[in-house]
Motif scaffolding. Structure first.
Motif, PDB file in Angstrom:
ATOM      1  N   ALA A 151     -13.016   7.991  -1.924  1.00 22.94           N
ATOM      2  CA  ALA A 151     -11.793   7.210  -2.260  1.00 22.94           C
ATOM      3  C   ALA A 151     -10.856   8.238  -2.704  1.00 22.94           C
ATOM      4  CB  ALA A 151     -12.367   6.259  -3.620  1.00 22.94           C
ATOM      5  N   ALA A 152      -9.509   7.855  -2.669  1.00 21.44           N
ATOM      6  CA  ALA A 152      -8.578   8.817  -2.764  1.00 21.44           C
ATOM      7  C   ALA A 152      -8.485   9.287  -4.295  1.00 21.44           C
ATOM      8  CB  ALA A 152      -7.073   8.015  -2.419  1.00 21.44           C
ATOM      9  N   VAL A 153      -8.791   8.387  -4.946  1.00 23.03           N
ATOM     10  CA  VAL A 153      -8.754   8.432  -6.503  1.00 23.03           C
ATOM     11  C   VAL A 153     -10.041   7.800  -7.010  1.00 23.03           C
ATOM     12  CG1 VAL A 153      -6.502   8.803  -6.776  1.00 23.03           C
ATOM     13  CG2 VAL A 153      -7.271   6.597  -6.676  1.00 23.03           C
ATOM     14  N   ILE A 190      -4.387  10.355  -9.068  1.00 20.23           N
ATOM     15  CA  ILE A 190      -3.007  10.314  -8.648  1.00 20.23           C
ATOM     16  C   ILE A 190      -3.028  10.744  -6.920  1.00 20.23           C
ATOM     17  CG2 ILE A 190      -1.422  10.332 -10.457  1.00 20.23           C
ATOM     18  CD1 ILE A 190      -0.970  13.487  -9.562  1.00 20.23           C
ATOM     19  N   TYR A 191      -2.016   9.983  -6.210  1.00 19.35           N
ATOM     20  CA  TYR A 191      -1.574  10.429  -5.002  1.00 19.35           C
ATOM     21  C   TYR A 191      -0.258  10.631  -4.507  1.00 19.35           C
ATOM     22  CZ  TYR A 191      -2.781   5.694  -4.667  1.00 19.35           C
ATOM     23  OH  TYR A 191      -3.025   4.424  -4.890  1.00 19.35           O
ATOM     24  N   VAL A 192       0.239  11.578  -4.098  1.00 17.92           N
ATOM     25  CA  VAL A 192       1.584  11.882  -3.936  1.00 17.92           C
ATOM     26  C   VAL A 192       2.326  12.072  -2.649  1.00 17.92           C
ATOM     27  CG1 VAL A 192       3.550  13.455  -5.019  1.00 17.92           C
ATOM     28  CG2 VAL A 192       1.529  13.000  -6.199  1.00 17.92           C
ATOM     29  N   ILE A 235      -6.325  -4.573  -9.459  1.00 19.56           N
ATOM     30  CA  ILE A 235      -5.191  -4.294  -9.101  1.00 19.56           C
ATOM     31  C   ILE A 235      -4.822  -2.665  -9.096  1.00 19.56           C
ATOM     32  CG2 ILE A 235      -3.563  -6.345  -9.795  1.00 19.56           C
ATOM     33  CD1 ILE A 235      -2.445  -4.416 -12.264  1.00 19.56           C
ATOM     34  N   LEU A 236      -3.930  -2.118  -8.123  1.00 22.30           N
ATOM     35  CA  LEU A 236      -3.656  -0.733  -8.136  1.00 22.30           C
ATOM     36  C   LEU A 236      -2.162  -0.769  -8.239  1.00 22.30           C
ATOM     37  CD1 LEU A 236      -5.004   1.671  -5.537  1.00 22.30           C
ATOM     38  CD2 LEU A 236      -2.559   1.754  -5.916  1.00 22.30           C
ATOM     39  N   GLN A 237      -1.815   0.381  -9.013  1.00 23.16           N
ATOM     40  CA  GLN A 237      -0.334   0.271  -9.184  1.00 23.16           C
ATOM     41  C   GLN A 237       0.435   1.472  -8.495  1.00 23.16           C
ATOM     42  OE1 GLN A 237       0.770  -0.409 -13.204  1.00 23.16           O
ATOM     43  NE2 GLN A 237      -1.213  -0.359 -13.940  1.00 23.16           N
ATOM     44  N   GLY A 252     -10.710  -2.869  -0.476  1.00 24.65           N
ATOM     45  CA  GLY A 252     -10.351  -1.888  -1.578  1.00 24.65           C
ATOM     46  C   GLY A 252      -9.044  -1.297  -1.564  1.00 24.65           C
ATOM     47  N   THR A 253      -9.174  -0.016  -1.370  1.00 23.45           N
ATOM     48  CA  THR A 253      -7.805   0.843  -1.432  1.00 23.45           C
ATOM     49  C   THR A 253      -7.663   1.417   0.311  1.00 23.45           C
ATOM     50  OG1 THR A 253      -8.571   2.800  -2.121  1.00 23.45           O
ATOM     51  CG2 THR A 253      -8.109   1.603  -3.609  1.00 23.45           C
ATOM     52  N   TYR A 254      -8.526   0.704   1.107  1.00 21.21           N
ATOM     53  CA  TYR A 254      -8.487   1.418   2.567  1.00 21.21           C
ATOM     54  C   TYR A 254      -7.967   0.885   3.420  1.00 21.21           C
ATOM     55  CZ  TYR A 254     -12.357   4.409   0.365  1.00 21.21           C
ATOM     56  OH  TYR A 254     -13.225   5.200  -0.295  1.00 21.21           O
ATOM     57  N   GLY A 255      -7.516  -0.456   3.213  1.00 19.21           N
ATOM     58  CA  GLY A 255      -7.341  -1.544   4.269  1.00 19.21           C
ATOM     59  C   GLY A 255      -6.277  -1.239   5.280  1.00 19.21           C
ATOM     60  N   PHE A 256      -4.958  -0.649   4.537  1.00 20.05           N
ATOM     61  CA  PHE A 256      -3.849  -0.688   5.800  1.00 20.05           C
ATOM     62  C   PHE A 256      -4.364   0.418   6.938  1.00 20.05           C
ATOM     63  CE2 PHE A 256      -0.119   1.816   6.815  1.00 20.05           C
ATOM     64  CZ  PHE A 256       0.633   0.757   7.326  1.00 20.05           C
ATOM     65  N   LYS A 257      -4.866   1.425   6.305  1.00 15.58           N
ATOM     66  CA  LYS A 257      -5.167   2.519   7.231  1.00 15.58           C
ATOM     67  C   LYS A 257      -6.270   2.089   8.476  1.00 15.58           C
ATOM     68  CE  LYS A 257      -6.636   5.309   3.692  1.00 15.58           C
ATOM     69  NZ  LYS A 257      -5.445   4.611   3.047  1.00 15.58           N
ATOM     70  N   ALA A 258      -6.815   0.996   8.244  1.00 15.43           N
ATOM     71  CA  ALA A 258      -7.829   0.605   9.240  1.00 15.43           C
ATOM     72  C   ALA A 258      -7.305  -0.454  10.082  1.00 15.43           C
ATOM     73  CB  ALA A 258      -9.091  -0.068   8.350  1.00 15.43           C
ATOM     74  N   ASN A 269       0.910  -1.182  -0.073  1.00 15.54           N
ATOM     75  CA  ASN A 269       0.160   0.015   0.080  1.00 15.54           C
ATOM     76  C   ASN A 269       0.812   1.032   0.070  1.00 15.54           C
ATOM     77  OD1 ASN A 269       0.215   1.019   2.888  1.00 15.54           O
ATOM     78  ND2 ASN A 269       0.240  -1.109   3.079  1.00 15.54           N
ATOM     79  N   THR A 270       0.336   2.309  -0.052  1.00 15.99           N
ATOM     80  CA  THR A 270       0.929   3.751  -0.291  1.00 15.99           C
ATOM     81  C   THR A 270       1.003   4.314   1.187  1.00 15.99           C
ATOM     82  OG1 THR A 270      -1.147   4.613  -1.121  1.00 15.99           O
ATOM     83  CG2 THR A 270       0.750   3.837  -2.521  1.00 15.99           C
ATOM     84  N   THR A 271       0.549   3.883   2.216  1.00 16.16           N
ATOM     85  CA  THR A 271       1.044   3.927   3.687  1.00 16.16           C
ATOM     86  C   THR A 271       0.291   5.333   4.136  1.00 16.16           C
ATOM     87  OG1 THR A 271       2.902   5.573   3.445  1.00 16.16           O
ATOM     88  CG2 THR A 271       3.486   3.413   3.254  1.00 16.16           C
ATOM     89  N   ILE A 272      -0.848   5.688   3.566  1.00 20.01           N
ATOM     90  CA  ILE A 272      -1.486   6.882   3.796  1.00 20.01           C
ATOM     91  C   ILE A 272      -2.415   6.242   4.943  1.00 20.01           C
ATOM     92  CG2 ILE A 272      -3.095   8.621   3.052  1.00 20.01           C
ATOM     93  CD1 ILE A 272      -1.923   8.289   0.086  1.00 20.01           C
ATOM     94  N   ILE A 273      -2.501   7.297   6.075  1.00 20.82           N
ATOM     95  CA  ILE A 273      -3.306   7.176   7.069  1.00 20.82           C
ATOM     96  C   ILE A 273      -4.108   8.490   7.030  1.00 20.82           C
ATOM     97  CG2 ILE A 273      -3.550   6.882   9.745  1.00 20.82           C
ATOM     98  CD1 ILE A 273      -1.929   4.623   8.356  1.00 20.82           C
ATOM     99  N   ARG A 274      -5.505   8.382   7.302  1.00 18.77           N
ATOM    100  CA  ARG A 274      -6.314   9.326   7.189  1.00 18.77           C
ATOM    101  C   ARG A 274      -7.740   9.146   7.604  1.00 18.77           C
ATOM    102  NH1 ARG A 274      -9.926   9.393   2.781  1.00 18.77           N
ATOM    103  NH2 ARG A 274      -9.383   7.693   1.143  1.00 18.77           N
ATOM    104  N   ALA A 275      -8.488   9.965   8.228  1.00 20.84           N
ATOM    105  CA  ALA A 275      -9.898   9.890   8.711  1.00 20.84           C
ATOM    106  C   ALA A 275     -10.938  10.741   7.923  1.00 20.84           C
ATOM    107  CB  ALA A 275     -10.193   9.805  10.126  1.00 20.84           C
ATOM    108  N   ASN A 276     -10.679  11.454   6.779  1.00 22.77           N
ATOM    109  CA  ASN A 276     -11.455  12.255   6.041  1.00 22.77           C
ATOM    110  C   ASN A 276     -12.714  11.637   5.267  1.00 22.77           C
ATOM    111  OD1 ASN A 276      -9.604  11.625   4.376  1.00 22.77           O
ATOM    112  ND2 ASN A 276      -9.023  13.540   3.735  1.00 22.77           N
ATOM    113  N   TYR A 277     -13.434  10.582   5.898  1.00 12.83           N
ATOM    114  CA  TYR A 277     -14.236   9.935   5.112  1.00 12.83           C
ATOM    115  C   TYR A 277     -15.456  10.720   4.733  1.00 12.83           C
ATOM    116  CZ  TYR A 277     -10.958   6.341   4.514  1.00 12.83           C
ATOM    117  OH  TYR A 277     -10.049   5.381   3.867  1.00 12.83           O
ATOM    118  N   ARG A 278     -16.542  10.205   3.836  1.00 14.10           N
ATOM    119  CA  ARG A 278     -17.541  10.858   3.703  1.00 14.10           C
ATOM    120  C   ARG A 278     -18.825  10.327   4.346  1.00 14.10           C
ATOM    121  NH1 ARG A 278     -21.689  12.397   3.427  1.00 14.10           N
ATOM    122  NH2 ARG A 278     -22.840  13.563   1.866  1.00 14.10           N
TER     123      ARG A 278
HETATM  124  O1  PYC Z   1      -7.738   6.150   0.423  1.00 18.88           O
HETATM  125  O2  PYC Z   1      -5.948   7.219   1.156  1.00 18.88           O
HETATM  126  C1  PYC Z   1      -6.490   6.460   0.319  1.00 18.88           C
HETATM  127  C2  PYC Z   1      -5.570   5.632  -0.571  1.00 18.88           C
HETATM  128  C3  PYC Z   1      -4.376   5.774  -0.841  1.00 18.88           C
HETATM  129  C4  PYC Z   1      -4.026   4.949  -1.971  1.00 18.88           C
HETATM  130  C5  PYC Z   1      -5.098   4.330  -2.260  1.00 18.88           C
HETATM  131  N1  PYC Z   1      -6.209   4.967  -1.646  1.00 18.88           N
END
Ligand code: PYC
Length: 404
Positions: free
Chosen positions: A400-402, A270-272, A246-248, A353-359, A64-73
């Protein structure tokens, strides 16, 4: 690789695989490890084993891309992730392992009036729940992140952003090792290289797990297998409403630190962020086709770099170092699926999906509570599998981040 951690005494060498455990956790990622940790810490339950077919953190936890956040909808999503961020804030001390969590703030860029409306909705939901989020204009974006290009000479000029100051990045492998270290110290065995090949299900209840190293009987099974959730659930004849894609992502060579914010643009897909090593970590949206293939694509690199260079032209001569893919188990409403199923004793933790690590931390806390007490904690009640039969979905697409 795993031998290094045994030698450095991060991991305790497990005993032989026993023929019975009270709880079997399938999947040695951040969720499986966190659940084992809180089972021991909060409930004193240690007759537990973790089965990992590869090595710990080899799946989503390491990709994953290591992002931690709580700003959900949604209020359900935001309340859940708020507690995850709060647990992450104290996790280094808790695990006695430096996780290098840096909370420098997270921007979700808006490039249109419509996007500003959505970011305002998210900000209002967040504020009501005590989550620090607000919409800022493009000049404040520039003030807080002087390195970003807010010029008009780009495809989608920045109009503003949802600013979430507690958002941050963390060393994802350290999260895995930190949990694994404490899980081992609690006496819970982590069996790497053991593949689950089936389940013993009779009379609507799980009685055991079949593995590449023999059968195990148990009272509870938790499948915490992220991208592999559907094939694992299939072995239990349990259909899941999940599509796997997949997510790249890629990292550049390390450069001098100049970006401490996380920048996300759903419009640019994108996210950076810049890692503590100086690499720029750049990811994109989920690919729009189901697959378990781990092959990256050149079109991803082309469009991601094109958009990143519009935001950060300073990176024009920076080389790409590594490029990888990760599996995303996408649920129809972009919210996770956690808890009980129609099979007694068989619990799932999937649909991330793309939210697992932060949870990971709050998932571990709540699933450990469910396993220990047999009662679904209120915080995860909305995320039951049952919602797809009762039409009570929790649509989190807007956060979703993207876009997907
Ligand atoms: O939801 O923060 C996110 C995220 C980052 C990468 C994919 N999803």
């Amino acid at each position: 690789m795993k031998d290094i951690f045994f030698r450095k005494q991060v991991l305790r060498r497990p005993g032989p695989l026993r023929r019975h455990y009270d709880v079997v956790i399938v999947g040695g990622g951040s969720h499986g490890l966190a659940t084992a940790y809180y089972l021991a810490k909060n409930h004193g339950i240690t007759d537990v084993c973790i089965l990992e077919k590869s090595y710990i953190g080899s799946g989503a936890a390491g990709r994953n891309t290591t992002i931690i956040r709580a700003n959900y909808r949604t209020p359900e999503g935001a309340a859940f992730y708020k507690q995850s961020v709060e647990l992450y804030e104290h996790l280094s001390q808790d695990l006695d392992f430096n996780l290098m969590f840096s909370q420098h703030g997270h921007f979700t860029l808006a490039h249109s009036d419509r996007s500003l409306v959505v970011q305002n909705e998210r900000a209002e939901v967040n504020k009501l729940l005590g989550i620090d989020s607000r919409v800022i204009d493009r000049y404040e974006v520039k003030k807080l992140c002087p390195q970003i290009n807010i010029g008009e000479d780009v495809t989608w000029p920045i109009q503003g952003a949802l600013y979430h100051p507690p958002g941050g990045i963390i060393r994802h492998d350290a999260v895995v090792w930190g949990y694994a270290k404490q899980v081992g110290r609690a006496g819970i065995d982590i069996h790497q290289g053991v593949e689950v090949t089936g389940f013993d299900i009779r009379d609507g209840r799980v009685h055991g797990v079949k593995t590449s190293q023999g059968d195990i009987s148990c009272g509870t099974v938790l499948s915490a297998t992220a991208g592999w959730s559907s094939p694992v659930a299939k072995m239990a004849n349990l259909p899941l409403p999940i599509v796997t894609s997949i997510l790249q992502a890629f990292v550049t060579e390390p450069v001098k630190p100049f970006l401490d914010k996380i920048i996300v643009s759903a419009q640019m897909h994108i996210y950076v962020s810049q890692t503590d090593r100086g690499e720029f970590l750049i990811g994109a949206e989920v690919e729009p086709y189901p697959t378990y293939s781990n092959k990256g694509t050149f079109p991803f690199i082309e469009y991601a770099t094109r958009h990143v260079l519009e935001l950060f032209p300073q990176l024009h001569a920076t080389k790409i170092l590594r490029h990888w893919t990760g599996l995303c188990d996408m649920s129809p409403d972009y919210s996770p699926i956690m808890g009980v199923t129609e099979i007694d004793g068989f619990l799932v933790d999937c649909g991330w999906g793309t939210y697992g690590f932060k949870a990971a931390p709050i998932t571990g806390v709540t699933l450990a509570e469910l396993i220990a007490t047999g009662k679904t904690p209120a915080l995860i009640e909305p995320f039951k599998l049952e919602r797809f039969y009762t039409d009570t979905m929790v649509s989190e697409l807007a956060a979703a981040a993207v876009s997907h």
